[in-house]
Design an enzyme around this catalytic site. Sequence first.
Site, PDB file in Angstrom:
ATOM      1  N   ARG A 197       0.840  -1.218   0.000  1.00 26.56           N
ATOM      2  CA  ARG A 197       0.000   0.000   0.000  1.00 26.56           C
ATOM      3  C   ARG A 197       0.861   1.249   0.000  1.00 26.56           C
ATOM      4  O   ARG A 197       0.475   2.275  -0.549  1.00 26.56           O
ATOM      5  CB  ARG A 197      -0.864   0.015   1.257  1.00 26.56           C
ATOM      6  CG  ARG A 197      -2.119  -0.793   1.135  1.00 26.56           C
ATOM      7  CD  ARG A 197      -3.057  -0.433   2.258  1.00 26.56           C
ATOM      8  NE  ARG A 197      -3.647   0.874   2.018  1.00 26.56           N
ATOM      9  CZ  ARG A 197      -4.945   1.094   1.903  1.00 26.56           C
ATOM     10  NH1 ARG A 197      -5.778   0.106   2.035  1.00 26.56           N
ATOM     11  NH2 ARG A 197      -5.404   2.304   1.684  1.00 26.56           N
ATOM     12  N   HIS A 218      -0.458 -24.886  12.654  1.00 24.23           N
ATOM     13  CA  HIS A 218       0.833 -25.538  12.899  1.00 24.23           C
ATOM     14  C   HIS A 218       0.698 -26.795  13.763  1.00 24.23           C
ATOM     15  O   HIS A 218       1.259 -27.841  13.460  1.00 24.23           O
ATOM     16  CB  HIS A 218       1.799 -24.585  13.596  1.00 24.23           C
ATOM     17  CG  HIS A 218       1.911 -23.251  12.921  1.00 24.23           C
ATOM     18  ND1 HIS A 218       1.906 -23.109  11.556  1.00 24.23           N
ATOM     19  CD2 HIS A 218       2.037 -21.992  13.418  1.00 24.23           C
ATOM     20  CE1 HIS A 218       2.022 -21.819  11.239  1.00 24.23           C
ATOM     21  NE2 HIS A 218       2.092 -21.121  12.361  1.00 24.23           N
ATOM     22  N   ASP A 245      -4.160  -0.416  -3.970  1.00 20.75           N
ATOM     23  CA  ASP A 245      -5.207  -0.593  -2.977  1.00 20.75           C
ATOM     24  C   ASP A 245      -5.978  -1.854  -3.401  1.00 20.75           C
ATOM     25  O   ASP A 245      -6.650  -1.869  -4.435  1.00 20.75           O
ATOM     26  CB  ASP A 245      -6.117   0.647  -2.988  1.00 20.75           C
ATOM     27  CG  ASP A 245      -7.344   0.435  -2.131  1.00 20.75           C
ATOM     28  OD1 ASP A 245      -7.454  -0.635  -1.489  1.00 20.75           O
ATOM     29  OD2 ASP A 245      -8.203   1.344  -2.106  1.00 20.75           O
ATOM     30  N   GLU A 296       6.815 -20.054  23.154  1.00 18.81           N
ATOM     31  CA  GLU A 296       7.543 -18.898  22.612  1.00 18.81           C
ATOM     32  C   GLU A 296       7.856 -17.919  23.727  1.00 18.81           C
ATOM     33  O   GLU A 296       7.046 -17.747  24.638  1.00 18.81           O
ATOM     34  CB  GLU A 296       6.678 -18.178  21.579  1.00 18.81           C
ATOM     35  CG  GLU A 296       6.290 -19.027  20.398  1.00 18.81           C
ATOM     36  CD  GLU A 296       5.451 -18.222  19.419  1.00 18.81           C
ATOM     37  OE1 GLU A 296       6.032 -17.597  18.531  1.00 18.81           O
ATOM     38  OE2 GLU A 296       4.224 -18.199  19.565  1.00 18.81           O
ATOM     39  N   HIS A 310       3.905 -22.627   7.443  1.00 14.07           N
ATOM     40  CA  HIS A 310       5.368 -22.611   7.342  1.00 14.07           C
ATOM     41  C   HIS A 310       6.016 -23.711   8.188  1.00 14.07           C
ATOM     42  O   HIS A 310       7.165 -24.062   7.961  1.00 14.07           O
ATOM     43  CB  HIS A 310       5.935 -21.223   7.657  1.00 14.07           C
ATOM     44  CG  HIS A 310       6.002 -20.890   9.119  1.00 14.07           C
ATOM     45  ND1 HIS A 310       4.936 -20.403   9.817  1.00 14.07           N
ATOM     46  CD2 HIS A 310       7.015 -20.952  10.017  1.00 14.07           C
ATOM     47  CE1 HIS A 310       5.287 -20.193  11.079  1.00 14.07           C
ATOM     48  NE2 HIS A 310       6.551 -20.515  11.222  1.00 14.07           N
TER      49      HIS A 310
HETATM   50  C1  BG6 Z   1       2.856 -17.767  13.239  1.00 13.49           C
HETATM   51  C2  BG6 Z   1       1.973 -17.185  14.298  1.00 13.49           C
HETATM   52  O1  BG6 Z   1       2.092 -18.479  12.302  1.00 13.49           O
HETATM   53  O2  BG6 Z   1       3.827 -18.625  13.830  1.00 13.49           O
HETATM   54  C3  BG6 Z   1       2.805 -16.451  15.340  1.00 13.49           C
HETATM   55  O3  BG6 Z   1       1.034 -16.305  13.719  1.00 13.49           O
HETATM   56  C4  BG6 Z   1       3.904 -17.323  15.872  1.00 13.49           C
HETATM   57  O4  BG6 Z   1       1.986 -15.961  16.397  1.00 13.49           O
HETATM   58  C5  BG6 Z   1       4.696 -17.984  14.746  1.00 13.49           C
HETATM   59  O5  BG6 Z   1       4.771 -16.525  16.658  1.00 13.49           O
HETATM   60  C6  BG6 Z   1       5.653 -19.037  15.291  1.00 13.49           C
HETATM   61  O6  BG6 Z   1       6.479 -19.492  14.251  1.00 13.49           O
HETATM   62  P1  BG6 Z   1       7.943 -20.065  14.559  1.00 13.49           P
HETATM   63  O7  BG6 Z   1       8.432 -20.539  13.239  1.00 13.49           O
HETATM   64  O8  BG6 Z   1       8.734 -18.929  15.118  1.00 13.49           O
HETATM   65  O9  BG6 Z   1       7.762 -21.159  15.565  1.00 13.49           O
END
Ligand code: BG6
Length: 471
Positions: free
Chosen positions: A43, A228, A83, A204, A166
């Site tokens: 943006r 995840h 946009d 975390e 991921h």
């Molecule tokens: C993300 C979440 O998908 O994964 C985050 O939105 C989280 O809140 C993150 O911190 C953790 O990923 P990783 O690879 O650091 O364990």
Amino acid sequence: MHDSLLLFGATGDLAQRYLFPSLLHLLRDRLLPADFRVVAIGRSEHDDEGFRAWLRERIGNGDGRNDGALDDLLRRIVYRSIDLNDIDGMAATLAPFADRPSVSYLSTPPNLFEPACLGLKAAGLLAPPSRLVLEKPIGHDLPSAREIDATLKSALDESRIFRIDHYLGKAPVQNLLALRMGNTLFEAVWQHRWIESVDIMVAETAGVDGREGYYAGYGALRDMVQNHMLQLLALIAMEPPAALDADSIRDEKRKVLRALRPMTAADVGVDSVRGRYTAGVVEGKAVKGFTADSAVETFVGLRAWIDNWRWAGVPFRLVTGKRMPSRNTEVIVHFKPVTHWVFDRPDQAHAQPNYLRMRLQPEETIELGLMGSLAAPEWGATELQPMSLDLAMLPPKRRIAYERLMIDALKGDQTLFVRDDEVEAAWRWIDSVSAAWQQAGTPVQDYPAGSWGPAAAAPFLPRTATGQGPI
Ligand code: BG6
């Protein structure tokens, strides 16, 4: 391999921290096609040079090597300010890039998926064989996920939709499959007769900082468990696929997700705990609490049950929290105690059952817990002690999870991407948990930042993580 990438959300946090650095590393390793180009879309107002300077400042040299790869990457990038709610404007700006098959990557909030998709379609950028990559979260619950999916499907079919989780790009997650299916030793005992329970933990030290708005609408259940953690569970629990192609694996994962026993209001009191961090100290630093005006949790512990032949009666404990005392992502498979214990030292009550512990973060390690006697047996009674076998290999070059996923999306390999029916099955279970919480009025209990969640979390935590003793 496609060689044109349209990156939406190019000025966002994810792009700066992971996506552009991944591209930099891939270019450096000569893994991208010769004519690779990036159309960065955001943006903010920038011209091409302005964006390149902005990006240079933020990503530097990635891993620090000054070998010209950064200049090479920047040369390949053009920037367009768009946009996404202006579908006609978007179509006009992006149509010139429909000259080659492309991958459009939506690293944007989910409320922009639908307009982005319509604009891309109008620009001709979703015609076969072009592909679309989406970041999580796909919706907020099952109905909203279905709505997004219907829009996607109006523009392209499932074989060209790549939903990113991921965690699937992390090397140790792929190793989980390798270990499980490449070894008779494990696959033979991978079921309820020999496995007592499974821990999946993602702790975390980071907080919600900077993402309060998003997080207040999601919470840990939707932010971490829906994707995840359920993907990890599915990989651990699925039947061995007959082959390693994308659909064989995803068919099996979907079956597991569909076998998750829905949570009810009667279960949540025992099978779940929710927490939210208040001010505290993490790794020696004072941090603020999460104070958003919404009843979401930053910590969740769940006991999940998979109602099928393989896993009947085996609890899967899923725990994730922000602002924990240390960063720790691990899976621990606890085996049952041996059937008949013949030793005096230790007695049966003190024998340590076998376990397989796979740590994903911060270090990648694999440890097999066994019992053995190292004391010379000829001196009298045999005394057994826990021994751990370190199965970690020499660490390969560590890669960002997104590197692998980018390459796979450009090549068109969907194995490490999540299919529509997996997303639906995961939401169905998550929706049962949140409905049960609502019905039962499950409280969100405070915990100070830097602790292992509220007191009620103890039964959900792996003993290793919290220093409560051996596994
Ligand atoms: C993300 C979440 O998908 O994964 C985050 O939105 C989280 O809140 C993150 O911190 C953790 O990923 P990783 O690879 O650091 O364990």
